[in-house]
Enzyme design. Sequence first.
Site, PDB file in Angstrom:
ATOM      1  N   GLU A   1       0.841  -1.204   0.000  1.00  0.00           N
ATOM      2  CA  GLU A   1       0.000   0.000   0.000  1.00  0.00           C
ATOM      3  C   GLU A   1       0.872   1.248   0.000  1.00  0.00           C
ATOM      4  OE1 GLU A   1      -2.394  -0.212   3.538  1.00  0.00           O
ATOM      5  OE2 GLU A   1      -2.919  -2.306   3.186  1.00  0.00           O
TER       6      GLU A   1
ATOM      7  N   LYS B   1       2.187   4.512   1.568  1.00  0.00           N
ATOM      8  CA  LYS B   1       2.211   5.000   2.944  1.00  0.00           C
ATOM      9  C   LYS B   1       1.802   6.464   2.919  1.00  0.00           C
ATOM     10  CE  LYS B   1       4.835   4.931   7.205  1.00  0.00           C
ATOM     11  NZ  LYS B   1       4.536   6.252   7.692  1.00  0.00           N
TER      12      LYS B   1
ATOM     13  N   ASP C   1       1.117  10.156   3.983  1.00  0.00           N
ATOM     14  CA  ASP C   1       1.773  11.045   4.936  1.00  0.00           C
ATOM     15  C   ASP C   1       0.711  11.951   5.547  1.00  0.00           C
ATOM     16  OD1 ASP C   1       3.695  12.182   6.414  1.00  0.00           O
ATOM     17  OD2 ASP C   1       4.697  13.230   4.777  1.00  0.00           O
TER      18      ASP C   1
ATOM     19  N   TYR D   1      -7.068   1.853   6.087  1.00  0.00           N
ATOM     20  CA  TYR D   1      -6.089   0.815   5.769  1.00  0.00           C
ATOM     21  C   TYR D   1      -6.096  -0.379   6.717  1.00  0.00           C
ATOM     22  CZ  TYR D   1      -3.367   3.618   9.091  1.00  0.00           C
ATOM     23  OH  TYR D   1      -2.957   4.324  10.184  1.00  0.00           O
TER      24      TYR D   1
ATOM     25  N   LYS E   1      10.429   3.209   3.258  1.00  0.00           N
ATOM     26  CA  LYS E   1      10.361   4.667   3.104  1.00  0.00           C
ATOM     27  C   LYS E   1      11.164   5.153   1.900  1.00  0.00           C
ATOM     28  CE  LYS E   1       9.255   7.228   6.352  1.00  0.00           C
ATOM     29  NZ  LYS E   1       9.316   7.327   7.808  1.00  0.00           N
TER      30      LYS E   1
ATOM     31  N   CYS F   1      12.589  49.884   3.945  1.00  0.00           N
ATOM     32  CA  CYS F   1      12.282  48.993   2.830  1.00  0.00           C
ATOM     33  C   CYS F   1      13.492  48.903   1.892  1.00  0.00           C
ATOM     34  CB  CYS F   1      11.071  49.524   2.061  1.00  0.00           C
ATOM     35  SG  CYS F   1      10.778  48.624   0.536  1.00  0.00           S
TER      36      CYS F   1
ATOM     37  N   CYS G   1      12.418  50.735  -1.605  1.00  0.00           N
ATOM     38  CA  CYS G   1      12.107  52.161  -1.755  1.00  0.00           C
ATOM     39  C   CYS G   1      12.666  53.031  -0.635  1.00  0.00           C
ATOM     40  CB  CYS G   1      10.593  52.365  -1.871  1.00  0.00           C
ATOM     41  SG  CYS G   1       9.717  52.102  -0.323  1.00  0.00           S
TER      42      CYS G   1
ATOM     43  N   CYS H   1       6.198  47.398   4.334  1.00  0.00           N
ATOM     44  CA  CYS H   1       6.455  48.699   3.738  1.00  0.00           C
ATOM     45  C   CYS H   1       5.084  49.231   3.327  1.00  0.00           C
ATOM     46  CB  CYS H   1       7.355  48.531   2.515  1.00  0.00           C
ATOM     47  SG  CYS H   1       7.314  49.941   1.396  1.00  0.00           S
TER      48      CYS H   1
ATOM     49  N   CYS I   1       5.906  51.885  -3.868  1.00  0.00           N
ATOM     50  CA  CYS I   1       7.178  51.152  -3.772  1.00  0.00           C
ATOM     51  C   CYS I   1       7.354  50.282  -5.025  1.00  0.00           C
ATOM     52  CB  CYS I   1       7.153  50.292  -2.514  1.00  0.00           C
ATOM     53  SG  CYS I   1       8.497  49.112  -2.414  1.00  0.00           S
TER      54      CYS I   1
HETATM   55  S1  IVH Z   1      -0.660   0.207   8.814  1.00  0.00           S
HETATM   56  C1  IVH Z   1       0.234  -1.979  12.572  1.00  0.00           C
HETATM   57  N1  IVH Z   1      -0.951   1.285   6.442  1.00  0.00           N
HETATM   58  O1  IVH Z   1       2.097   4.983   9.150  1.00  0.00           O
HETATM   59  C2  IVH Z   1       0.038  -1.329  11.283  1.00  0.00           C
HETATM   60  N2  IVH Z   1      -0.108   2.636   8.206  1.00  0.00           N
HETATM   61  O2  IVH Z   1       4.397   4.275  11.000  1.00  0.00           O
HETATM   62  C3  IVH Z   1       0.186   0.139  11.392  1.00  0.00           C
HETATM   63  N3  IVH Z   1       0.348   4.936   7.558  1.00  0.00           N
HETATM   64  O3  IVH Z   1       0.556   5.172  12.273  1.00  0.00           O
HETATM   65  C4  IVH Z   1      -0.365   0.953  10.368  1.00  0.00           C
HETATM   66  N4  IVH Z   1      -0.269   4.756   5.459  1.00  0.00           N
HETATM   67  O4  IVH Z   1      -0.306   6.659  10.406  1.00  0.00           O
HETATM   68  C5  IVH Z   1      -0.573   1.473   7.713  1.00  0.00           C
HETATM   69  N5  IVH Z   1      -1.259   2.127   4.305  1.00  0.00           N
HETATM   70  C6  IVH Z   1      -0.895   2.306   5.573  1.00  0.00           C
HETATM   71  C7  IVH Z   1      -0.442   3.551   6.040  1.00  0.00           C
HETATM   72  C8  IVH Z   1      -0.044   3.668   7.371  1.00  0.00           C
HETATM   73  C9  IVH Z   1       0.198   5.560   6.384  1.00  0.00           C
HETATM   74  C10 IVH Z   1       0.876   5.542   8.778  1.00  0.00           C
HETATM   75  C11 IVH Z   1      -0.015   5.368   9.967  1.00  0.00           C
HETATM   76  C12 IVH Z   1       0.798   4.689  11.005  1.00  0.00           C
HETATM   77  C13 IVH Z   1       2.183   4.975  10.550  1.00  0.00           C
HETATM   78  C14 IVH Z   1       3.085   3.875  11.019  1.00  0.00           C
END
Ligand code: IVH
Length: 676
Positions: free
Chosen positions: A121, A123, A125, A235, A323, A417, A420, A435, A440
């Site tokens: 999946e 991840k 942010d 998720y 990551k 400024c 000017c 300013c 200006c």
């Molecule tokens: S699974 C035990 N799936 O990543 C499983 N987490 O570092 C834990 N996150 O706290 C989470 N996308 O905020 C999972 N597809 C995804 C995710 C995801 C983002 C974040 C989530 C979690 C953190 C873990």
Amino acid sequence: MKENVDSIDSKIIERANALRQALHHHNYRYYVLDDPEVSDAEYDRLMRELMGLESEYPELKTPDSPTVKVGAPPLNRFESVAHSVPMLSLDNAFADGDILEFDRRARKNLGTEDKLLYTAEPKMDGVAVELVYEGGRLVMASTRGDGFTGEVITENIRTIRSVPLVLKGDGHPVPERVEVRGEVFMEIERFKALNTARVDRGEQPFANPRNAAAGSLRQLDSAITAKRPLDIFFYGVGNMAGVEIDSHWETLCLLKDLGLKINPLIRPKIELPQVLEYYREIAEIRHRLPYEIDGAVIKIDSIPFQRQLGAKSRSPRWAIAYKFASIQETTRIERIEVQVGRTGALTPVAHLQPVSVGGVTVSRATLHNEDEIEKKDIRVGDQVLVQRAGDVIPEVVKVIPSTRTGKETTFEMPNDCPACGMQVVRAPGEALRRCNNAACPAQRKARIRHFASKGAFDIDGLGTKLVDKLVEKELVHSYADLFYLDVTTLEAMERMGSKSAKNLIEAIGKSKKVPFRRFIYALGIRHVGENSARLLEENYRDLAGLMAASGAELEAIEGIGPEIAQSIAHFFGKEKNRETIRRILESGLEITFPEPKAEKKSFAGKTFVLTGTLPTLKRAEAKAMIEAAGGKVSGSVSRKTDYLVAGESAGSKLDKAKELRVEIIDEVRLKELLQS
Ligand code: IVH
């Protein structure tokens, strides 16, 4: 062979203590204040270093080490709730080797030689949350908090458009009680628009979409959250009563069937080589996604296997985050320049030794304002960590003090400024110096650049350098002058061929047909960003009406606050601005207006009366929902009433409705009508 702490090199003990202190501090900044000082990558690096030391010298471990906790305790402002299943964190992988090692260890722990199937999946942010549905209804939502206890943010979560308040039953029986987990996030474009609006209002912009999402969820007033463009992908689940599923992917499919959004980029049930491919694929497309992701999450798909593997203190043994390399680099600040914006605000900008950050050369970074410079103790000559997130302006994350030579010099904001020479002022409560000289040249240039920019007149080929030259050569004083330029004048400028001159005049001509909202935005009225401009467009059928509007009239528009209203009235009240607008219009400008929307709302023309206590909706909520659908809510039942919405202990209104044969409905029916 248990080592005694005394036998460990004192340098190592000191280092572990320093790391612990730093991590506690960063946890607090991140989890409690929502205002991190370091990048995630930097945090991860510190955490890995401490975990490394602790695993090499186990006697260094202390009960309060950040490595055994998932985060910091939540603030007391919201009610706390314990998660019935802890919301764990994930271990990080940074290279294919880490993933191969993860797979090897998992198979060893499971005692199998067979290949494992993974669901991979993106991840997200964002911010992790848990939602509890009982009898198909959303009853509670909380933040992850420290992983064990979170903050109750039900009302805020309810405001997110993509969160269903009631689960769908499509094909599946709805679980009696289910805890679903997901990530709340803000799309990059929406984040940028929010920040523009904040800056327009003189508010501090958010550092990145994740902070914006976190800050928006951490509002005691859910009406504020409701105005923030939040979104969510689910998720996973915590506890789920009465449903037996043995694959993670099937769990996600169930969530989807229940009406919960799952990320379409999830790849189910793949083998290890495809996991590595998947990581590369999403790394390739990440910059084209509308939201920020910081890696991939790799999960062993079999739930029996997940159970068998279990978890360590912070993280499960069946999932890992792969990551992306962080988009941060170190470089040196060569000098700090002060820029004057179109509203006169002075912004310090660091000029950097050019450095490639994730494939893009960065040579400048915003330092935001003087308080930021002081807080981060940024000096000219400093070696600094810079980061670029999406298309957001690069910024200096922090100084690397250990590289200081003593030759660095502190920086002070000027009192005059730089463009000017007029004295600048910092109003009480404002972070910025300004300013106030409308003539200006720096402000004039910025106003013209803004006028020609994408969300405004979008004039092709009118870039910064050309605008600067036009102003310096006094060919253009205000944006109205753009419409009176001709090819001959332009051709006479240095380095301007007749072809480019013709192209520019053509582009200016093309821009003359302009939607009202873009026209309003282009004027550069202080506090009026694209969003306010759109609201004004929705409320005025012509320019004359808008120009004549009083502050009080403007303030009556939902979404236009007193400050914006005053600023608009002030702008149009100035004879100089009216004259500029007249000149623009005289050049043959055509402002276009949106087609009035044929209001075809489901409840249009229908009158409702509410009585009694509804099972889940507060009266104000029900009223708002009816009105949003175009209906009217009245206080008493009459022949004109179309529906009586009756709840528990309904009184005389119910009798009256029966008498007048008004249709009586309950909350469930009301929601059905709203959906249809
Ligand atoms: S699974 C035990 N799936 O990543 C499983 N987490 O570092 C834990 N996150 O706290 C989470 N996308 O905020 C999972 N597809 C995804 C995710 C995801 C983002 C974040 C989530 C979690 C953190 C873990």
